[in-house]
Structure formats: structure tokens, C-alpha cells
Write a protein that holds these residues in place. Sequence first.
Motif, PDB file in Angstrom:
ATOM      1  N   VAL A 257       0.845  -1.189   0.000  1.00 22.37           N
ATOM      2  CA  VAL A 257       0.000   0.000   0.000  1.00 22.37           C
ATOM      3  C   VAL A 257       0.888   1.249   0.000  1.00 22.37           C
ATOM      4  N   PRO A 258       0.578   2.249  -0.827  1.00 30.03           N
ATOM      5  CA  PRO A 258       1.310   3.513  -0.741  1.00 30.03           C
ATOM      6  C   PRO A 258       0.720   4.400   0.356  1.00 30.03           C
ATOM      7  N   CYS A 259       1.525   5.306   0.863  1.00 28.51           N
ATOM      8  CA  CYS A 259       1.022   6.307   1.807  1.00 28.51           C
ATOM      9  C   CYS A 259       1.606   7.664   1.441  1.00 28.51           C
ATOM     10  N   ASP A 260       1.055   8.722   2.033  1.00 27.91           N
ATOM     11  CA  ASP A 260       1.570  10.067   1.800  1.00 27.91           C
ATOM     12  C   ASP A 260       3.030  10.136   2.227  1.00 27.91           C
ATOM     13  N   GLY A 289       6.228   4.036  -0.707  1.00 25.03           N
ATOM     14  CA  GLY A 289       5.753   2.679  -0.924  1.00 25.03           C
ATOM     15  C   GLY A 289       5.972   1.836   0.317  1.00 25.03           C
ATOM     16  N   ASN A 290       4.981   1.014   0.659  1.00 26.09           N
ATOM     17  CA  ASN A 290       5.068   0.167   1.847  1.00 26.09           C
ATOM     18  C   ASN A 290       4.544  -1.221   1.520  1.00 26.09           C
ATOM     19  N   GLY A 291       5.058  -2.203   2.204  1.00 21.05           N
ATOM     20  CA  GLY A 291       4.557  -3.550   2.023  1.00 21.05           C
ATOM     21  C   GLY A 291       4.947  -4.441   3.176  1.00 21.05           C
ATOM     22  N   HIS A 292       4.171  -5.480   3.382  1.00 21.43           N
ATOM     23  CA  HIS A 292       4.441  -6.461   4.429  1.00 21.43           C
ATOM     24  C   HIS A 292       4.547  -7.827   3.772  1.00 21.43           C
ATOM     25  N   VAL A 293       5.745  -8.423   3.803  1.00 26.22           N
ATOM     26  CA  VAL A 293       5.985  -9.762   3.286  1.00 26.22           C
ATOM     27  C   VAL A 293       5.912 -10.720   4.466  1.00 26.22           C
ATOM     28  N   HIS A 310      -0.793  -0.291  10.664  1.00 30.85           N
ATOM     29  CA  HIS A 310      -0.446   0.323  11.950  1.00 30.85           C
ATOM     30  C   HIS A 310       0.940   0.958  11.920  1.00 30.85           C
ATOM     31  N   ASN A 311       1.819   0.452  11.036  1.00 34.30           N
ATOM     32  CA  ASN A 311       3.205   0.924  11.029  1.00 34.30           C
ATOM     33  C   ASN A 311       3.534   1.856   9.863  1.00 34.30           C
ATOM     34  N   LEU A 312       2.516   2.417   9.211  1.00 31.67           N
ATOM     35  CA  LEU A 312       2.760   3.438   8.194  1.00 31.67           C
ATOM     36  C   LEU A 312       3.128   4.747   8.871  1.00 31.67           C
ATOM     37  N   ASP A 313       3.990   5.537   8.235  1.00 30.69           N
ATOM     38  CA  ASP A 313       4.328   6.840   8.809  1.00 30.69           C
ATOM     39  C   ASP A 313       3.674   7.993   8.047  1.00 30.69           C
ATOM     40  N   GLY A 314       2.726   7.680   7.162  1.00 31.93           N
ATOM     41  CA  GLY A 314       1.929   8.679   6.458  1.00 31.93           C
ATOM     42  C   GLY A 314       0.524   8.145   6.252  1.00 31.93           C
ATOM     43  N   ALA A 315      -0.379   8.996   5.844  1.00 32.85           N
ATOM     44  CA  ALA A 315      -1.763   8.584   5.620  1.00 32.85           C
ATOM     45  C   ALA A 315      -1.830   7.615   4.439  1.00 32.85           C
ATOM     46  N   PRO A 316      -2.509   6.457   4.588  1.00 35.29           N
ATOM     47  CA  PRO A 316      -2.581   5.487   3.488  1.00 35.29           C
ATOM     48  C   PRO A 316      -3.328   6.050   2.286  1.00 35.29           C
ATOM     49  N   GLN A 317      -2.880   5.675   1.106  1.00 39.11           N
ATOM     50  CA  GLN A 317      -3.523   6.096  -0.141  1.00 39.11           C
ATOM     51  C   GLN A 317      -4.309   4.926  -0.737  1.00 39.11           C
TER      52      GLN A 317
END
Length: 509
Positions: A257-260, A289-293, A310-317
Motif C-alpha cells: 500500500v502507498p502512503c503520503d 511505498g510500503n509492504g508487508h511480506v 499500523h506501522n505506516l508513517d503517512g496517511a494510506p492512499q
Amino acid sequence: MNDQAIRRIVIVGGGTAGWMTAAPLSQVFGSPPGGPANPVGCEIVLVESAEIGTVGVGEATLPSIRYFNDTLELNNAEFMRKTQASFKLGIEFKDWGHLGNRFFHGFGGFGPSIINRSSVAYWLRLNRQGGMPSYEEWSTATMMAQRNRFVLPEGGPPSAANSYSYAFHFDAGLYAAFLREYAQARGVKREEGTIVDVSLRPGDGFVTAVTLTDGRRIEGDLFIDCSGFRALLIEGVMKAGYHDWTHWLPCDSAQAVPCDKVLPLTPYTTSTARSAGWQWRIPLQHRTGNGHVYCSGYTSDEEAGRVLMHNLDGAPQGDPRQLRFKTGMRRRVWEKNVVAVGLSSGFLEPLESTSLSLIIHGVSSLVELFPDRRCEPHLVDEYNRKMARQYESIRDFIILHYKQTRRDDSEFWRYCAAMPIPDTLAHQMEIFRRNGRVAILDRDSFSEDSWLSLFLGLGIQPEGLDPMLAQVDEVTLREHFKRLHMAIAKTVDGMPDHAAYLDHLVAVR
């Protein structure tokens, strides 16, 4: 004129793999529309369907991408503008080895070698005697990353100002579009459609054509399978088989998932170990860009998604996108007149950002061993040997991250610590444990400095030392490291902030 010469190459599938294949082939064999004919040219056709999605999560790269872009003679500023790219100096690892552990796999060396031995080998000697800072402080890339600094390496004789390398983070979809424009300008023809049938030649089973849903038949002499996990030709038709490596690399799922974006704009990828896998963070110009493998045998999709969000450091897009995979590679990446490139050839989780490098190696090896229409077995065998060696070397490098753990806080990590490993990796680990030497089994893969970063970052300390290290006296060595430390600190002090440098670069027209 060789009447067996390849007249038409058909690339099955677009996306990053398809267009990364088409671009260099168009440079070698293509002709611009309306321009002079290429004396060694052949027609290149790429078939893709807008109805079939691409994976498109490989946004972090290795330094090999620079040389790929340079070979294509791409304009660096234009490339970075059009792909929303940022610079990458390496990967920061958190909670690997043990909870609270942190180390950095930087691109580049740890200073000049001394009497044919790496600087880190001499650092190991002095570290035993005490008074030595971390080995990472002799890596210019690592020191730059710690302070979010970046500037392109300088030319000239070896120095702290050019002892580092770099790669990129970018939007994979935008990169594919950028290369599509490049390839089509050099004569690559794109056909939109879904393949519903594959024709084989009687007698030898070579592919002769693919047929689309509307009845169009696209003939060719050489077929490159870039169809992703579907492996439409290499497995669906050629039945090449698959080496399943999930007993060594048990992660089989990912959510992305991408975030701001948030500041500072870090010039590195981050990999944080979680209870059943790990999470990536890849900063681009316009988003992160973020992902959990993770391994579905040790956690649920719902829990994996919760950990990611829970571990994103920006608002999810948006909502996380689910992916499934099986780590391994085709038993034969090239079979008859079908060559698999990208995910159709195999999959290794993106822990060390190797997916695009495997595409680059696959395409460059194909150009090096380019066949005629007979696809003679000696060429096919050599290509398969080269690709297997690289896949296996990268596989072992990734397994090391998991195997060398002291974590026992979850069933997943207990499995990783206890699992058997390939003999090739066991050999490399034993050599380093004995006396700090690094055995490189594939010169086209990770270098000695990369293996050293991993061994030391994960806490492996050699029991003995290379006897050659006694050739230099301690006073001379300490003076060498003191001068190098000061040179790196001074060099990094004079560098601009990564974001400021990037803004200046992309503004250049």
C-alpha cells in the motif's frame, strides 16, 4: 547473410519486465520508424493486455539499474522526473538478528584495500584489540544515509567522494511507461490483446505463433515470456518445471500500500522484521511505498494487514493489495525458443531489491548469447547455467538474513533459526566464521562488501583471522583508519540534503 537469423522477436507481456526487455533489444536490433534500416535488425513485437494486471511493487533497485539506464543512454534528470524517483544508498535493517538490532547494507566499499585484503578485514583485527568505532563508519554510503545527504559521486582518483555507489527508488509503472516510449521510438510494435492459443512446430515443439482473442495470429522466431507469475509460455507450454525454495524462504504472501510522503526524504530503503516476516518502506518523490511480506502459515492475512497499516508513517492512499507467491525458479529458464524474463523465470522476495537486477541480467545475458532460429543447445545450456548461478547466489544471500537470527519471540523466527540451509550458504558462513574471509560464488551477484555488511550486521564474529593481516603493523593501520574516517566525515559534511539535491536535479531541463 545467415538464413537462420532471427527475423522477429515476440515479447509476451508488458509491465516492467516486458518493457525492460524491449528497450535494450530495440537499441541493438530495432530501427526507428522512417529511419535507416538496422543492418543487424529484426522486428520486435510486444503483446500485452490492459485487462491483465501487473505486480508492479518492485520500486527499490540495486546499482545495476544505473548501468542499465546508462547503456540505454537515458537522460538522468528526465528519468527521475518521469518516474518520481529518489536516490538509494542502501538498505537499513531493523530488528533483524534480534529485537533492537539495526544495521545498514550500503552500496560501495569500506575504503581502499590494503595488500589485497579489504579494509574490513583489517578492521576485524583492530577491533579485537579495542578502540575501534563500528565498521559502518568506514562506509561513505552509510554515513551519507545516516545524515540524509546525497550528491553524485565525483570522478577522478579513488577517494571518499567516489567510494560509494547508489541506485534508485521509483514508481515501477511509470518506469515501464518511460521505457515503452523509448522502445516504440526505436521500432518496437505493441499489440494489445489476450493470448488464447499457442502454436507449436511439429517435430521439435518450437513456438511458431500466438493467437489473440480477436483471431490475430502473431508469428515469431524467438519468444520472450514476460507474463509474470502466469508463466504462460515457459510453464504453460514448455513445462519447464520449478525449483521450490519455500522450505528455505517460507514467506508466501505480501500486502502493499502507498502512503503520503513524509520528511525527511531518506535516501535508502528500510526493512523492518515483523513477527512473521518483514515490512518495507520505499520513499519516492510523491509518496512512500510500503509492504508487508509474511508467511501465511504463521499469521493471517487480516493480522498482516493490521501490522502493515499500523506501522505506516503517512496517511494510506488506499487499501492494501494482496499478493501470493512461491519462492523458487524455473528448472530451465530458456527452453527451445522460449526465454523467461522476470517473474515468469522465478521469484525471490524483494528483501534485497533484486527483482529488476535479475531482469537486467537475464536480458543482458540473452544479448550476449543471442541465438539464431535454431536456438542451439550449447547456448541454451549456458544461459540456464548463468541464470541458475545468479538465482542461487541471491537466494543464499536472502536466506542468511533469516537463518542468522537470535530471535525466539515467534514460531516463525524459531523455524528460521532451526531450518537447514543450502550447502553453498553453509560453506560461505563457515569460511567467514573461521577467519573472516568471504567466499564469492557468483561474481555477477553481491560483492564482498555486501556479504561483510550482512555477516557483521547480523552479529557473526570470526573465531580467527586471516594470517595475511599480520603484514601491516598496528600503528600504521590505526593511522590509515584515522585518516579515512576524517576524509569521510569531511566529505559528507560538504554534501547537500538529499531532497534539496533531488529538487535541483529534476528542475534541470
